[in-house]
Design a protein around this motif. Structure first.
Motif, mmCIF file in Angstrom:
data_model
loop_
_atom_site.group_PDB
_atom_site.id
_atom_site.type_symbol
_atom_site.label_atom_id
_atom_site.label_comp_id
_atom_site.label_asym_id
_atom_site.label_seq_id
_atom_site.Cartn_x
_atom_site.Cartn_y
_atom_site.Cartn_z
ATOM 1 N N PRO A 27 7.302 13.023 1.593
ATOM 2 C CA PRO A 27 7.496 11.553 1.674
ATOM 3 C C PRO A 27 6.517 10.797 1.006
ATOM 4 C CG PRO A 27 6.708 12.241 3.772
ATOM 5 C CD PRO A 27 6.683 13.630 3.069
ATOM 6 N N VAL A 28 6.832 9.722 0.712
ATOM 7 C CA VAL A 28 6.015 8.640 0.188
ATOM 8 C C VAL A 28 5.956 7.429 1.292
ATOM 9 C CG1 VAL A 28 5.490 6.761 -1.613
ATOM 10 C CG2 VAL A 28 6.176 9.195 -2.045
ATOM 11 N N GLY A 29 4.933 7.015 1.571
ATOM 12 C CA GLY A 29 4.813 6.007 2.542
ATOM 13 C C GLY A 29 4.606 4.715 1.903
ATOM 14 N N ILE A 30 5.331 3.646 2.439
ATOM 15 C CA ILE A 30 4.926 2.246 1.645
ATOM 16 C C ILE A 30 4.759 1.331 2.990
ATOM 17 C CG2 ILE A 30 5.844 0.242 0.540
ATOM 18 C CD1 ILE A 30 6.790 2.253 -1.311
ATOM 19 N N ASP A 31 3.597 0.683 2.908
ATOM 20 C CA ASP A 31 3.230 -0.395 3.789
ATOM 21 C C ASP A 31 3.788 -1.907 3.046
ATOM 22 O OD1 ASP A 31 2.410 -2.534 5.244
ATOM 23 O OD2 ASP A 31 0.312 -1.620 5.712
ATOM 24 N N PHE A 32 4.816 -2.319 3.501
ATOM 25 C CA PHE A 32 5.440 -3.535 2.737
ATOM 26 C C PHE A 32 4.632 -4.767 3.127
ATOM 27 C CE2 PHE A 32 9.221 -0.999 2.338
ATOM 28 C CZ PHE A 32 9.517 -1.070 0.900
ATOM 29 N N LEU A 33 3.890 -4.837 4.203
ATOM 30 C CA LEU A 33 2.883 -5.795 4.373
ATOM 31 C C LEU A 33 1.631 -5.671 4.722
ATOM 32 C CD1 LEU A 33 5.844 -7.281 6.921
ATOM 33 C CD2 LEU A 33 5.322 -8.108 4.614
ATOM 34 N N PRO A 34 0.829 -5.230 3.785
ATOM 35 C CA PRO A 34 -0.501 -4.834 4.131
ATOM 36 C C PRO A 34 -1.578 -6.197 4.490
ATOM 37 C CG PRO A 34 0.109 -5.090 1.812
ATOM 38 C CD PRO A 34 1.412 -5.236 2.167
ATOM 39 N N ASP A 35 -1.087 -7.234 4.371
ATOM 40 C CA ASP A 35 -1.940 -8.104 4.886
ATOM 41 C C ASP A 35 -1.603 -8.435 6.275
ATOM 42 O OD1 ASP A 35 -3.621 -8.354 2.846
ATOM 43 O OD2 ASP A 35 -2.025 -9.503 1.719
ATOM 44 N N ARG A 45 5.742 -1.124 12.972
ATOM 45 C CA ARG A 45 5.202 0.451 12.384
ATOM 46 C C ARG A 45 6.040 0.868 11.125
ATOM 47 N NH1 ARG A 45 4.163 1.266 17.948
ATOM 48 N NH2 ARG A 45 6.254 2.128 18.121
ATOM 49 N N ARG A 46 7.479 0.541 11.356
ATOM 50 C CA ARG A 46 8.469 0.883 10.397
ATOM 51 C C ARG A 46 8.075 0.327 9.076
ATOM 52 N NH1 ARG A 46 14.518 1.597 11.472
ATOM 53 N NH2 ARG A 46 14.475 2.279 9.427
ATOM 54 N N LEU A 47 7.729 -1.080 9.031
ATOM 55 C CA LEU A 47 7.576 -1.808 7.786
ATOM 56 C C LEU A 47 6.205 -1.527 7.205
ATOM 57 C CD1 LEU A 47 8.862 -5.353 9.082
ATOM 58 C CD2 LEU A 47 9.662 -3.684 7.201
ATOM 59 N N ALA A 48 5.270 -0.841 8.257
ATOM 60 C CA ALA A 48 3.767 -0.822 7.571
ATOM 61 C C ALA A 48 3.674 0.776 7.209
ATOM 62 C CB ALA A 48 2.919 -0.781 8.876
ATOM 63 N N ASP A 49 4.812 1.480 7.358
ATOM 64 C CA ASP A 49 4.706 2.984 7.071
ATOM 65 C C ASP A 49 6.282 3.431 6.519
ATOM 66 O OD1 ASP A 49 3.997 5.298 5.835
ATOM 67 O OD2 ASP A 49 3.432 6.088 7.761
ATOM 68 N N VAL A 103 0.766 -1.022 0.008
ATOM 69 C CA VAL A 103 -0.263 0.092 0.064
ATOM 70 C C VAL A 103 1.105 1.110 -0.058
ATOM 71 C CG1 VAL A 103 -1.588 1.316 1.326
ATOM 72 C CG2 VAL A 103 -1.886 -1.204 1.161
ATOM 73 N N ALA A 104 0.763 1.880 -1.002
ATOM 74 C CA ALA A 104 1.568 3.173 -1.035
ATOM 75 C C ALA A 104 0.662 4.456 -0.755
ATOM 76 C CB ALA A 104 2.180 3.490 -2.651
ATOM 77 N N ARG A 105 1.340 5.455 -0.142
ATOM 78 C CA ARG A 105 0.710 6.802 0.409
ATOM 79 C C ARG A 105 1.377 7.878 0.237
ATOM 80 N NH1 ARG A 105 1.734 9.727 4.386
ATOM 81 N NH2 ARG A 105 3.239 8.233 5.262
#
Length: 393
Positions: free
Chosen positions: A253-261, A318-322, A217-219
């Motif tokens: 910034p662009v935030g990325i959740d690498f493990l959305p599930d 938290r870091r991996l989720a954003d 999930v990219a933000r």
């Protein structure tokens, strides 16, 4: 003095919007001339969707478009729907399929969509003039006069359908904005959209992951997209990144959740089940190997989960989720699928696309400050805005 050929409408640009507008006006009995400097019509259509033309999206609605006026697109989109265009495609016997997220593509080739548009123009007796740059556009006494090559024409209506400057190798330019300024229409600062982002500084190490893709999930700001992200030798790409690029601004910034599930607390739960595992081994089971290693290196958590306090694991989650990236730019118009910004909607009628203070002047398609999401939305805007103008001329 030139002898001017006379038409009811002159359309500048033989792309998706220009051709469709011409077909609609022509079939309503208008004498229409389309002019384009390219040597063939619909060149950008031909390269779209990997050569298969993602010609609409069944989930089209106005909230999937960016514009300084988020309500502007509602009228045209409401009056010409994806189903209306599908009906036309079906009538021409063009086979199509739905890919993910409502995206419709030709089974065969984008050439079929161009051929369909040209056939519709033929039905309307449209004249198409290709291969000569427009030299001058003048307006007086309620008539628009256009000179291209060694020819000239005039009409009471002029349609700007020349798109934006994205993909210059296809001949795209900012010509629409020059015309807008000539007629005192405001222009919202154009910028590349649906475009890969570049990384610099200490984030260049992620470029070593070039070719690695994963679902994220990219933000950007509050806008989120769940699709694939792809690391490139310049930075970040893939559908999720192209989507957020339209909303991203320099310095943000662009935030990325690498493990959305992943469920909240997944690492502390793993600690109970697999105390001897490490963050690196856990990531390795969930993400491509090279990405898992790079993230683990950046986080610096090589201890066994059993030896790591819960609060540290919660912080890692938290870091991996954003995960925050700080792009230093984009790959620019050369790689942008579309242009955001453009001729301001403030001066246009949302019903007809006509300039409020310049009777007979219309602006449609990508030249307007309406930019769709990735996945067929920009084509649907081309069809809908063209239909609005073509029905009004």
């Amino acid at each position: 003095m030139h002898a001017y050929s006379s038409y009811d409408a002159i359309i500048l640009g033989a792309g998706a919007a220009g051709l469709f507008c011409a077909a609609i006006a022509g079939q309503r009995g208008r004498r229409v001339l389309v002019i384009d400097h390219a040597d063939a019509a619909g060149k950008k259509i031909l390269i779209s969707g990997g050569g298969r033309c993602n010609f609409t999206n069944i989930h089209t609605q106005a909230d999937r478009y960016l514009s300084a006026n988020p309500h502007f697109a509602k009228s045209a989109l409401g009056r010409y729907s994806p189903q209306d265009f599908i009906d036309l495609v079906d009538a021409h016997g063009i086979a199509w399929h739905e890919k993910t997220l409502g995206q419709l593509f030709c089974d065969g080739s984008a050439k079929q969509i161009v051929a369909m548009l040209l056939d519709e123009c033929d039905k309307g007796g449209v004249t198409i003039a290709l291969g000569h740059a427009i030299r001058a556009v003048d307006h007086s006494d309620g008539r628009y006069r256009v000179t291209w090559g060694d020819r000239s024409a005039e009409a009471p209506a002029l349609v700007i359908a020349t798109g934006g400057p994205s993909i210059p190798k296809m001949g795209a330019t900012g010509f629409a904005y020059d015309l807008a300024r000539q007629f005192s229409l405001k222009v919202v600062e154009p910028r590349p959209a649906l475009v890969p982002l570049t990384l610099g500084g200490d984030e260049t190490l992620f470029r070593s992951l070039s070719g690695v893709a994963t679902q994220v999930v990219a933000r950007a700001g509050k806008t989120l997209f769940r699709e694939a992200a792809l690391f490139t030798h310049k930075g970040l790409s893939g559908p999720a990144i192209l989507q957020v690029s339209s909303y991203w601004r320099h310095g943000e910034p662009v935030g990325i959740d690498f493990l959305p599930d992943a469920a909240p607390g997944w690492l502390t739960e793993a600690k109970r089940r697999q105390p001897r595992a490490t963050v690196r081994s856990m990531l390795g089971a969930l993400l491509p190997d090279r990405l898992a290693s790079t993230l683990a290196d950046r986080i610096g958590r090589d201890a066994r989960l059993a030896d790591t306090p819960d609060r540290v694991l919660a912080d890692t989650e938290r870091r991996l989720a954003d995960w925050t990236f700080h792009p230093n730019g984009t790959e620019g118009y050369a790689k942008a699928e579309v242009t955001a910004g453009g001729i301001s909607t403030d001066g246009l009628s949302s019903q007809t696309m006509e300039a409020r203070k310049v009777p007979g002047l219309y602006v449609i398609g990508e030249a307007v400050d309406v930019t769709g999401w990735l996945g067929g939305y920009n084509f649907q805007w081309a069809w809908a805005s063209a239909h609005a103008a073509g029905s009004a001329i």
